[in-house]
Design a protein around this motif. Structure first.
Motif, PDB file in Angstrom:
ATOM      1  N   GLY A 159      44.666  41.641  37.791  1.00  0.00           N
ATOM      2  CA  GLY A 159      44.530  41.941  36.144  1.00  0.00           C
ATOM      3  C   GLY A 159      43.419  40.981  35.568  1.00  0.00           C
ATOM      4  N   ALA A 160      42.868  40.272  36.275  1.00  0.00           N
ATOM      5  CA  ALA A 160      41.941  39.033  35.577  1.00  0.00           C
ATOM      6  C   ALA A 160      40.504  39.265  36.050  1.00  0.00           C
ATOM      7  CB  ALA A 160      42.437  37.631  36.035  1.00  0.00           C
ATOM      8  N   PRO A 161      39.418  39.249  35.209  1.00  0.00           N
ATOM      9  CA  PRO A 161      37.984  39.520  35.807  1.00  0.00           C
ATOM     10  C   PRO A 161      37.781  38.632  37.215  1.00  0.00           C
ATOM     11  CG  PRO A 161      37.825  38.882  33.496  1.00  0.00           C
ATOM     12  CD  PRO A 161      39.343  38.589  34.014  1.00  0.00           C
ATOM     13  N   ALA A 162      36.857  39.295  38.179  1.00  0.00           N
ATOM     14  CA  ALA A 162      36.612  38.596  39.443  1.00  0.00           C
ATOM     15  C   ALA A 162      35.148  39.468  39.920  1.00  0.00           C
ATOM     16  CB  ALA A 162      37.780  38.835  40.430  1.00  0.00           C
ATOM     17  N   VAL A 163      34.742  38.491  40.750  1.00  0.00           N
ATOM     18  CA  VAL A 163      33.387  39.207  41.510  1.00  0.00           C
ATOM     19  C   VAL A 163      33.426  39.188  43.045  1.00  0.00           C
ATOM     20  CG1 VAL A 163      32.041  38.711  39.365  1.00  0.00           C
ATOM     21  CG2 VAL A 163      32.168  36.995  41.260  1.00  0.00           C
ATOM     22  N   TRP A 164      32.918  39.710  43.646  1.00  0.00           N
ATOM     23  CA  TRP A 164      32.815  39.619  45.090  1.00  0.00           C
ATOM     24  C   TRP A 164      31.644  38.849  45.544  1.00  0.00           C
ATOM     25  CZ3 TRP A 164      36.551  41.153  48.274  1.00  0.00           C
ATOM     26  CH2 TRP A 164      37.247  42.440  47.842  1.00  0.00           C
ATOM     27  N   VAL A 165      32.002  37.614  46.120  1.00  0.00           N
ATOM     28  CA  VAL A 165      30.910  36.711  46.566  1.00  0.00           C
ATOM     29  C   VAL A 165      30.646  36.770  48.133  1.00  0.00           C
ATOM     30  CG1 VAL A 165      30.409  34.245  46.842  1.00  0.00           C
ATOM     31  CG2 VAL A 165      31.749  35.056  44.866  1.00  0.00           C
ATOM     32  N   VAL A 166      29.438  36.790  48.619  1.00  0.00           N
ATOM     33  CA  VAL A 166      29.204  36.905  49.818  1.00  0.00           C
ATOM     34  C   VAL A 166      28.949  35.476  50.593  1.00  0.00           C
ATOM     35  CG1 VAL A 166      27.380  37.926  51.641  1.00  0.00           C
ATOM     36  CG2 VAL A 166      27.985  39.148  49.371  1.00  0.00           C
ATOM     37  N   ASP A 167      29.567  35.413  51.777  1.00  0.00           N
ATOM     38  CA  ASP A 167      29.448  34.182  52.549  1.00  0.00           C
ATOM     39  C   ASP A 167      27.946  34.232  53.210  1.00  0.00           C
ATOM     40  OD1 ASP A 167      29.402  32.750  55.194  1.00  0.00           O
ATOM     41  OD2 ASP A 167      31.043  31.648  53.880  1.00  0.00           O
TER      42      ASP A 167
END
Length: 364
Positions: free
Chosen positions: A302-310
């Motif tokens: 329910g909170a903002p998030a982003v996908w981070v690439v290793d």
């Protein structure tokens, strides 16, 4: 017995098919490799919120003066034209000096006469004083001689002052420049009768250049106190100079509603000549931070998030972020990602933690 055999054969055939299909599935499961999810990404970079404004203006000298005669007369010679470079002390123009020369000769003659009268009055006073000391002259006679001497001295001083005035007026028939610069305009031609104070030539002094803009009042109202202005030449945007606001008009123009702003140029290139058209760009209302495309944002519990690439394994992880502001095309991030990390901007809805991805585009 004969009726049971076809049924038994059918059952055996079904069991064989089931075993074959199961074997195929197991074989396919061990041989298949997971498919790489194609995604688009951006590299996180520091950006500035706010808005940039670009306005058109012209280059002017910081100091422009009108060169004029202190006296009136007939202009007999103008020695400069528009565009001429002027040195200190260079002659700009001349007036007919005949009247001033005659006035000087008359003043000098009057000074000579006053000097003769002063000399005679001084001699008379000295003689009368000596007679008074020997008691051959009364006090009243000495006072009369002293009064005549004082009057003669005052007349001489006045005549001397008139000579000084006449000489200065004669010198004023020649107009010279008091500082280096470039002639930007002329106001009279040879043969004209000019009055005192009428512009003969306008001089842009070599004391700095300004980029002058007519700025909307709304922009001036939200501008920071001392913004840095990037000024580029309109005909050649590759030629640039930095500037600082040097002067803001106290009132808006009645017809246009704009405010005249003078930006002092810091070491302007020679190509930015006087009168050149320039563009000035200033960033208003911004602060340092990180901005990401709005498509990069997803949710995590329910909170903002982003996908981070290793960068090494090319796998993704979901990371919560703090959103500071929203715009139609971007989001401002206060925390959660760092400059230099790669964030997924397209394909975020079909990812799972630890999934390996294939990058379709790289940018920032």
């Amino acid at each position: 017995m004969s009726s049971d055999r076809p049924a038994s054969r059918g059952i055996l055939l079904a069991l064989c098919l089931t075993m074959v299909l199961a074997g195929c599935r197991e074989e396919d499961g061990t041989a298949a490799t997971p498919e790489l999810r194609p995604v688009r990404t951006v590299v996180v970079a520091e950006s500035f919120a706010g808005e940039s404004f670009t306005l058109s203006g012209t280059v002017e000298s910081q100091i422009e003066v009108d060169l004029a005669f202190r006296i009136g007369g007939r202009l007999v010679e103008r020695l400069v034209n528009v565009g001429d470079t002027i040195a200190p002390g260079q002659i700009i123009a001349r007036l007919d000096p005949a009247d001033e020369e005659n006035a000087l000769r008359g003043a000098e003659a009057a000074q000579i006469a006053a000097a003769a009268q002063l000399s005679e009055a001084r001699s008379t006073y000295e003689r009368q004083r000596q007679l008074f000391e020997r008691d051959f002259l009364s006090q009243a006679g000495l006072e009369r001689a002293e009064q005549q001497f004082t009057s003669a001295q005052s007349a001489f001083d006045s005549a001397e002052a008139q000579v000084g005035i006449a000489r200065r007026r004669l010198a004023d028939t020649v107009l010279t420049a008091d500082a280096p610069g470039v002639v930007t305009a002329v106001g009279a031609e040879a043969g004209e009768v000019v009055t005192a104070g009428r512009r003969i030539a306008q001089l842009a002094r070599d004391e700095g250049k300004d980029a002058v803009f007519d700025v909307p009042a709304a922009v001036v109202a939200v501008s920071p106190p001392d913004p840095e202005v990037v000024v580029t030449l309109a005909l050649n945007p590759g030629i640039t100079a930095l500037g600082r606001i040097r002067e803001v008009a106290p009132r808006a123009d009645a017809s246009t509603g704009t405010i005249r702003v003078r930006v002092g140029l810091i070491d302007p290139p020679d190509e930015m000549r006087l009168g050149s058209t320039v563009n000035g760009r200033v960033h208003i209302g911004g602060s340092g931070g990180i901005e990401l495309p709005a498509s990069a944002l997803t949710t995590m519990d329910g909170a903002p998030a982003v996908w981070v690439v290793d960068p090494d394994s090319r796998t993704v992880s979901l990371r919560p972020v703090e959103v500071a502001r929203f715009t139609p095309a971007a989001v401002g991030i206060d925390g959660g990602v760092a400059v230099g990390e790669r964030v997924v901007t397209a394909g975020v809805q079909a990812l799972r933690p630890g999934q390996e991805v294939r990058l379709l585009g790289e940018g920032s």
